[in-house]
Design a protein around this motif. Structure first.
Motif, PDB file in Angstrom:
ATOM      1  N   PRO A 165       0.819  -1.207   0.000  1.00  0.00           N
ATOM      2  CA  PRO A 165       0.000   0.000   0.000  1.00  0.00           C
ATOM      3  C   PRO A 165       0.855   1.259   0.000  1.00  0.00           C
ATOM      4  CG  PRO A 165       0.092  -0.887   2.214  1.00  0.00           C
ATOM      5  CD  PRO A 165       0.849  -1.837   1.327  1.00  0.00           C
ATOM      6  N   LEU A 166       0.472   2.200  -0.814  1.00  0.00           N
ATOM      7  CA  LEU A 166       1.174   3.484  -0.895  1.00  0.00           C
ATOM      8  C   LEU A 166       0.853   4.342   0.324  1.00  0.00           C
ATOM      9  CD1 LEU A 166       3.066   4.986  -2.779  1.00  0.00           C
ATOM     10  CD2 LEU A 166       1.083   5.927  -3.942  1.00  0.00           C
ATOM     11  N   VAL A 167      -0.316   4.119   0.907  1.00  0.00           N
ATOM     12  CA  VAL A 167      -0.742   4.832   2.112  1.00  0.00           C
ATOM     13  C   VAL A 167      -0.921   3.779   3.214  1.00  0.00           C
ATOM     14  CG1 VAL A 167      -2.512   6.337   3.102  1.00  0.00           C
ATOM     15  CG2 VAL A 167      -1.874   6.583   0.693  1.00  0.00           C
ATOM     16  N   SER A 168      -0.327   4.021   4.363  1.00  0.00           N
ATOM     17  CA  SER A 168      -0.346   3.047   5.455  1.00  0.00           C
ATOM     18  C   SER A 168      -1.632   3.114   6.285  1.00  0.00           C
ATOM     19  CB  SER A 168       0.847   3.287   6.382  1.00  0.00           C
ATOM     20  OG  SER A 168       0.648   4.478   7.121  1.00  0.00           O
ATOM     21  N   LYS A 169      -1.853   2.091   7.077  1.00  0.00           N
ATOM     22  CA  LYS A 169      -2.994   2.081   8.008  1.00  0.00           C
ATOM     23  C   LYS A 169      -2.903   3.276   8.957  1.00  0.00           C
ATOM     24  CE  LYS A 169      -5.427  -0.734  11.366  1.00  0.00           C
ATOM     25  NZ  LYS A 169      -5.464  -1.958  12.146  1.00  0.00           N
ATOM     26  N   ASP A 170      -1.706   3.582   9.464  1.00  0.00           N
ATOM     27  CA  ASP A 170      -1.549   4.741  10.352  1.00  0.00           C
ATOM     28  C   ASP A 170      -1.943   6.036   9.654  1.00  0.00           C
ATOM     29  OD1 ASP A 170      -0.700   3.161  12.447  1.00  0.00           O
ATOM     30  OD2 ASP A 170       1.426   3.646  12.192  1.00  0.00           O
ATOM     31  N   GLN A 171      -1.566   6.183   8.389  1.00  0.00           N
ATOM     32  CA  GLN A 171      -1.927   7.395   7.643  1.00  0.00           C
ATOM     33  C   GLN A 171      -3.435   7.477   7.417  1.00  0.00           C
ATOM     34  OE1 GLN A 171       0.909   6.514   4.475  1.00  0.00           O
ATOM     35  NE2 GLN A 171       1.831   8.543   4.794  1.00  0.00           N
ATOM     36  N   LEU A 172      -4.078   6.330   7.185  1.00  0.00           N
ATOM     37  CA  LEU A 172      -5.532   6.323   7.025  1.00  0.00           C
ATOM     38  C   LEU A 172      -6.218   6.687   8.341  1.00  0.00           C
ATOM     39  CD1 LEU A 172      -5.970   3.138   4.826  1.00  0.00           C
ATOM     40  CD2 LEU A 172      -6.099   5.523   4.086  1.00  0.00           C
ATOM     41  N   GLU A 173      -5.719   6.159   9.444  1.00  0.00           N
ATOM     42  CA  GLU A 173      -6.275   6.522  10.753  1.00  0.00           C
ATOM     43  C   GLU A 173      -6.056   8.011  11.032  1.00  0.00           C
ATOM     44  OE1 GLU A 173      -4.405   3.556  13.236  1.00  0.00           O
ATOM     45  OE2 GLU A 173      -6.072   2.157  12.920  1.00  0.00           O
ATOM     46  N   HIS A 174      -4.901   8.525  10.597  1.00  0.00           N
ATOM     47  CA  HIS A 174      -4.635   9.962  10.735  1.00  0.00           C
ATOM     48  C   HIS A 174      -5.653  10.773   9.920  1.00  0.00           C
ATOM     49  CE1 HIS A 174      -2.428  13.586  11.549  1.00  0.00           C
ATOM     50  NE2 HIS A 174      -2.083  13.764  10.281  1.00  0.00           N
ATOM     51  N   SER A 175      -6.004  10.289   8.724  1.00  0.00           N
ATOM     52  CA  SER A 175      -7.022  10.957   7.902  1.00  0.00           C
ATOM     53  C   SER A 175      -8.349  11.049   8.657  1.00  0.00           C
ATOM     54  CB  SER A 175      -7.242  10.205   6.586  1.00  0.00           C
ATOM     55  OG  SER A 175      -6.138  10.345   5.726  1.00  0.00           O
ATOM     56  N   LEU A 176      -8.735   9.974   9.327  1.00  0.00           N
ATOM     57  CA  LEU A 176      -9.981  10.007  10.094  1.00  0.00           C
ATOM     58  C   LEU A 176      -9.896  11.010  11.235  1.00  0.00           C
ATOM     59  CD1 LEU A 176     -10.988   6.226  10.261  1.00  0.00           C
ATOM     60  CD2 LEU A 176     -12.003   8.028   8.841  1.00  0.00           C
ATOM     61  N   GLY A 177      -8.745  11.085  11.891  1.00  0.00           N
ATOM     62  CA  GLY A 177      -8.555  12.072  12.953  1.00  0.00           C
ATOM     63  C   GLY A 177      -8.628  13.492  12.414  1.00  0.00           C
ATOM     64  N   LEU A 178      -8.010  13.725  11.267  1.00  0.00           N
ATOM     65  CA  LEU A 178      -8.069  15.043  10.642  1.00  0.00           C
ATOM     66  C   LEU A 178      -9.495  15.383  10.212  1.00  0.00           C
ATOM     67  CD1 LEU A 178      -4.825  14.893   8.460  1.00  0.00           C
ATOM     68  CD2 LEU A 178      -5.192  16.289  10.508  1.00  0.00           C
ATOM     69  N   LEU A 179     -10.218  14.384   9.686  1.00  0.00           N
ATOM     70  CA  LEU A 179     -11.607  14.601   9.293  1.00  0.00           C
ATOM     71  C   LEU A 179     -12.435  15.009  10.521  1.00  0.00           C
ATOM     72  CD1 LEU A 179     -13.857  14.447   7.144  1.00  0.00           C
ATOM     73  CD2 LEU A 179     -14.112  12.035   7.764  1.00  0.00           C
ATOM     74  N   ALA A 180     -12.215  14.339  11.638  1.00  0.00           N
ATOM     75  CA  ALA A 180     -12.938  14.684  12.875  1.00  0.00           C
ATOM     76  C   ALA A 180     -12.691  16.135  13.261  1.00  0.00           C
ATOM     77  CB  ALA A 180     -12.541  13.739  14.012  1.00  0.00           C
ATOM     78  N   GLY A 181     -11.445  16.592  13.150  1.00  0.00           N
ATOM     79  CA  GLY A 181     -11.115  17.981  13.467  1.00  0.00           C
ATOM     80  C   GLY A 181     -11.686  18.945  12.446  1.00  0.00           C
ATOM     81  N   ALA A 182     -11.646  18.572  11.171  1.00  0.00           N
ATOM     82  CA  ALA A 182     -12.136  19.457  10.103  1.00  0.00           C
ATOM     83  C   ALA A 182     -13.636  19.679  10.187  1.00  0.00           C
ATOM     84  CB  ALA A 182     -11.743  18.900   8.734  1.00  0.00           C
ATOM     85  N   VAL A 183     -14.379  18.637  10.513  1.00  0.00           N
ATOM     86  CA  VAL A 183     -15.842  18.759  10.545  1.00  0.00           C
ATOM     87  C   VAL A 183     -16.281  19.628  11.729  1.00  0.00           C
ATOM     88  CG1 VAL A 183     -16.465  16.691  11.874  1.00  0.00           C
ATOM     89  CG2 VAL A 183     -17.966  17.504  10.058  1.00  0.00           C
ATOM     90  N   VAL A 184     -15.506  19.637  12.784  1.00  0.00           N
ATOM     91  CA  VAL A 184     -15.815  20.503  13.936  1.00  0.00           C
ATOM     92  C   VAL A 184     -15.634  21.974  13.543  1.00  0.00           C
ATOM     93  CG1 VAL A 184     -14.996  21.194  16.229  1.00  0.00           C
ATOM     94  CG2 VAL A 184     -15.294  18.781  15.682  1.00  0.00           C
ATOM     95  N   LYS A 185     -14.614  22.260  12.720  1.00  0.00           N
ATOM     96  CA  LYS A 185     -14.320  23.643  12.315  1.00  0.00           C
ATOM     97  C   LYS A 185     -15.311  24.177  11.283  1.00  0.00           C
ATOM     98  CE  LYS A 185      -9.609  22.642  12.049  1.00  0.00           C
ATOM     99  NZ  LYS A 185      -8.383  22.756  11.314  1.00  0.00           N
ATOM    100  N   SER A 186     -15.914  23.271  10.511  1.00  0.00           N
ATOM    101  CA  SER A 186     -16.756  23.735   9.400  1.00  0.00           C
ATOM    102  C   SER A 186     -18.112  24.231   9.855  1.00  0.00           C
ATOM    103  CB  SER A 186     -16.935  22.634   8.373  1.00  0.00           C
ATOM    104  OG  SER A 186     -17.658  21.536   8.909  1.00  0.00           O
TER     105      SER A 186
END
Length: 167
Positions: free
Chosen positions: A146-167
């Motif tokens: 995989p070009l993107v790791s499981k940790d990076q995907l979990e990081h994406s979910l964490g970033l999404l959680a933060g982004a949706v709070v700001k929007s």
């Protein structure tokens, strides 16, 4: 109406040709879907570090839409563009796309975001990165999946959680 051609499972973790991660996010499925279907917002929740900006894109509204992203990564020799072909779309429940280098057909890897409302202000978000349909042997030699790791995907979910709070 659900539209999605690929099979996937909901077991979290890494599989031979796909990675699945999930997270409960304190936001409505509608608010999360609003971010996921707006390519101009994708950089806010890119855990891979490859995404630089969208390129004249529009809100995703149906299977068959194509949106373009400006990317950067050593695996492609620096800056490049991708065209993302929408393969799954269901209001407030699912959106997915197959990514291809600009000007080419998708070679087989896909991103799928699934949303399951847990009441009015919480959503279980599952992100699947699936490269099971990559059959080009030269590409498989060039790109180490995989070009993107499981940790990076979990990081994406964490970033999404933060982004949706700001929007």
């Amino acid at each position: 109406m659900a539209n999605h051609a690929s099979e996937h499972d909901h077991d979290p973790g890494t599989h031979e040709s796909r990675i699945v991660v999930s997270r409960l996010i304190d936001a409505s499925a509608g608010d999360i879907f609003n971010l996921l279907t707006n390519p101009a917002q994708h950089r806010q929740f890119d855990g891979s570090g490859f995404l630089r900006s969208e390129d004249r894109s529009f809100r995703i509204s149906k299977v068959g839409d194509v949106f373009t992203m400006n990317m950067e990564g050593d695996h492609m020799g620096g800056e490049y563009q991708t065209e993302n072909h929408v393969t799954a779309y269901e209001d407030n429940k699912m959106v997915g796309w197959k990514t291809a280098p600009a000007g080419t057909e998708p070679p087989g890897w896909e991103w799928l975001w699934e949303l399951e409302a847990q009441g009015s202000d919480a959503t279980e978000v599952t992100l699947t990165y699936d490269w099971s349909k990559v059959t080009d042997k030269e590409l498989l030699k060039k790109v180490s999946f995989p070009l993107v790791s499981k940790d990076q995907l979990e990081h994406s979910l964490g970033l999404l959680a933060g982004a949706v709070v700001k929007s």
